[in-house]
Scaffold this motif. Structure first.
Motif, short mmCIF file in Angstrom:
data_model
loop_
_atom_site.label_atom_id
_atom_site.label_comp_id
_atom_site.label_asym_id
_atom_site.label_seq_id
_atom_site.Cartn_x
_atom_site.Cartn_y
_atom_site.Cartn_z
N LEU A 169 0.84 -1.20 -0.03
CA LEU A 169 0.12 -0.20 -0.20
C LEU A 169 0.66 1.14 -0.14
O LEU A 169 0.48 2.18 -0.86
N LYS A 170 1.81 1.25 0.89
CA LYS A 170 2.79 2.35 1.00
C LYS A 170 3.35 2.51 -0.51
O LYS A 170 3.53 3.78 -1.10
N SER A 171 3.94 1.42 -1.05
CA SER A 171 4.68 1.60 -2.51
C SER A 171 3.55 2.12 -3.35
O SER A 171 4.20 3.18 -4.19
N LEU A 172 2.22 1.80 -3.48
CA LEU A 172 1.45 2.31 -4.35
C LEU A 172 1.12 3.70 -4.29
O LEU A 172 1.14 4.55 -5.29
N MET A 173 0.93 4.26 -2.89
CA MET A 173 0.75 5.43 -2.62
C MET A 173 1.81 6.59 -2.94
O MET A 173 1.71 7.63 -3.47
N TRP A 174 2.96 6.02 -2.61
CA TRP A 174 4.17 6.72 -2.84
C TRP A 174 4.19 7.12 -4.64
O TRP A 174 4.51 8.02 -5.11
N ASP A 175 4.22 5.76 -5.32
CA ASP A 175 4.28 6.33 -6.68
C ASP A 175 3.20 6.69 -7.41
O ASP A 175 3.43 7.40 -8.38
N SER A 176 1.96 6.46 -6.90
CA SER A 176 0.77 7.20 -7.52
C SER A 176 0.38 8.52 -7.05
O SER A 176 -0.40 9.40 -7.70
N ALA A 177 0.42 8.76 -5.64
CA ALA A 177 -0.47 9.92 -5.15
C ALA A 177 0.86 10.77 -4.31
O ALA A 177 0.66 11.43 -3.31
N GLY A 178 2.06 10.31 -4.77
CA GLY A 178 3.59 11.16 -3.93
C GLY A 178 3.52 12.35 -4.38
O GLY A 178 2.65 13.29 -4.72
N ILE A 179 4.76 12.88 -4.72
CA ILE A 179 5.06 14.34 -4.80
C ILE A 179 4.57 14.95 -6.24
O ILE A 179 4.38 15.85 -6.20
N ILE A 180 4.62 13.96 -7.42
CA ILE A 180 3.96 14.46 -8.45
C ILE A 180 2.55 13.58 -8.84
O ILE A 180 3.02 12.28 -8.79
N ARG A 181 1.69 14.07 -9.02
CA ARG A 181 0.51 13.38 -9.52
C ARG A 181 -0.13 13.79 -10.89
O ARG A 181 -0.05 14.70 -11.50
N CYS A 182 -0.55 12.59 -11.55
CA CYS A 182 -1.61 12.68 -12.69
C CYS A 182 -2.87 11.79 -12.72
O CYS A 182 -2.59 10.82 -11.81
N GLU A 183 -3.74 12.23 -13.66
CA GLU A 183 -4.95 11.53 -13.43
C GLU A 183 -4.75 9.94 -13.91
O GLU A 183 -5.29 8.96 -13.07
N ASP A 184 -3.92 9.72 -14.83
CA ASP A 184 -3.77 8.33 -15.24
C ASP A 184 -3.39 7.53 -13.96
O ASP A 184 -3.93 6.18 -13.65
N LYS A 185 -2.49 7.70 -13.35
CA LYS A 185 -1.80 7.07 -12.28
C LYS A 185 -2.70 6.85 -11.23
O LYS A 185 -2.99 5.88 -10.39
N LEU A 186 -3.50 8.08 -10.91
CA LEU A 186 -4.45 8.09 -9.77
C LEU A 186 -5.54 7.18 -10.01
O LEU A 186 -5.99 6.49 -9.17
N LEU A 187 -6.22 7.17 -11.39
CA LEU A 187 -7.31 6.21 -11.65
C LEU A 187 -6.75 4.83 -11.43
O LEU A 187 -7.67 4.07 -10.92
N LYS A 188 -5.62 4.55 -11.75
CA LYS A 188 -5.23 3.09 -11.50
C LYS A 188 -4.86 2.73 -10.35
O LYS A 188 -5.25 1.63 -9.75
N ALA A 189 -4.31 4.07 -9.37
CA ALA A 189 -4.42 3.63 -8.01
C ALA A 189 -5.75 3.39 -7.54
O ALA A 189 -5.67 2.37 -6.46
N LEU A 190 -6.70 4.07 -7.65
CA LEU A 190 -8.03 3.82 -7.25
C LEU A 190 -8.63 2.22 -7.39
O LEU A 190 -9.08 1.72 -6.58
N ASP A 191 -8.19 1.85 -8.76
CA ASP A 191 -8.72 0.57 -9.31
C ASP A 191 -7.96 -0.37 -7.99
O ASP A 191 -8.54 -1.43 -7.75
#
Ligand SMILES: Cc1cc2nc3c(=O)[nH]c(=O)nc-3n(C[C@H](O)[C@H](O)[C@H](O)COP(=O)(O)OP(=O)(O)OC[C@H]3O[C@@H](n4cnc5c(N)ncnc54)[C@H](O)[C@@H]3O)c2cc1C
Length: 266
Positions: A169-191
């Motif tokens: 979970l920590k890796s997912l959040m760091w990679d997708s919702a960390g310092i730089i965010r974008c819609e594509d990664k955030l949507l994948k993270a939500l899934d």
């Protein structure tokens, strides 16, 4: 830092964070360096006793050698909506410190404001409570009893490797919702979060503290990702590569609260 801001290391926190992150990406490096050796030796040791001791244990004398550094993400500036004295919209529930959203922070949490908030709000709450009527009714109504029964139901015997689940979970959040965010990664993270939530079969009662913590982490992660998706702008520590400007119309999001209900385990 002179490449990024005329105030260099004293630029706003989010700017320094992104600069470090950017340099690390460009140089494929796991850290940058902070040179504190220009500060008077005695002053440095007196002002930063814990850091200097910690570094020395790893063989780094901060008075003469550069300190390896890497940024940490401030995932959100929010929490339980509370007044400065900790009062929330629920009677007898108070929130102070990191858990509270008091309006004292902007788009960055500035150095020492958070600690000051803990001290000031704790003082205000203690002052308020010393004059408050803290008596509670001695009756447990049916709704409370129903909830207690629901959450006391037996659970399956399935065992989880919570450490691995938390690490993922920590890796997912760091990679997708960390310092730089974008819609594509955030949507994948939500899934992925929905799948992780579905796979963790603890809708009601958990077996131990670690399981409850992991369940809470999943809830918070989902709220953070949902709020980050909705905030289509970049502001302070919330930096979107697909919406780089500050939006005039962006306001506090309320739908993350709506989603919290949809995500609830009750
Ligand atoms: C990387 C980083 C850098 C920071 N830098 C600064 C800075 O420079 N200046 C500044 O002012 N602030 C800074 N902060 C923020 C500051 O550290 C926090 O705002 C502050 O520590 C919050 O204090 P707190 O008591 O509200 O929460 P915490 O310090 O998080 O304490 C909460 C405690 O509750 C315990 N707990 C949790 N769940 C349960 C439970 N169910 N039952 C019992 N106990 C529980 C936890 O174990 C923890 O001990 C930084 C934070 C981070 C992460």
């Amino acid at each position: 830092m002179s490449k990024y801001h005329d105030k260099r290391e004293l630029a706003p926190r989010d700017i320094v964070t992104r600069a470090i992150y950017n340099e690390m990406q460009n140089k494929h490096s796991s850290n940058m360096f902070l040179n504190a050796s220009i500060i008077d030796k005695q002053k440095l040791l007196m002002r930063f006793p814990t850091i200097s001791e910690h570094c020395l244990k790893s063989g780094i004398d901060i008075t003469s050698s550069p300190i390896p550094i890497a940024p940490a993400a401030h995932y959100f500036m929010g929490g339980i909506k509370a007044e400065v004295n900790g009062k929330t919209s629920i009677k007898n529930l108070y929130a102070i410190g990191e858990t509270a959203s008091t309006g004292l922070h902007g788009a960055n949490r500035l150095a020492s404001n958070s600690l000051l908030e803990c001290v000031a709000c704790a003082y205000e709450l203690a002052d308020y409570l010393s004059f408050a009527n803290l008596e509670t009714p001695n009756i447990i109504d049916d709704r409370i009893m129903n909830t207690i029964n629901l959450y006391s139901n037996p659970i399956s015997d399935c065992d989880y490797d919570i450490k691995t689940l938390k690490d993922n979970l920590k890796s997912l959040m760091w990679d997708s919702a960390g310092i730089i965010r974008c819609e594509d990664k955030l949507l994948k993270a939500l899934d992925k979060l929905n799948i992780m939530n579905r796979d963790f079969r603890r809708e009601r009662k958990c077996r131990n503290t670690d399981e409850y913590e992991y369940r809470n982490m999943l809830t918070i992660a989902q709220l953070i990702v949902t709020a980050a998706l909705e905030r289509k702008e970049s502001r302070g520590a919330h930096s979107r590569s697909d919406y780089t400007n500050i939006s005039e119309i962006a306001t506090h999001s309320t739908s993350s609260i709506k989603n919290a209900k949809e995500f609830s385990y009750a």
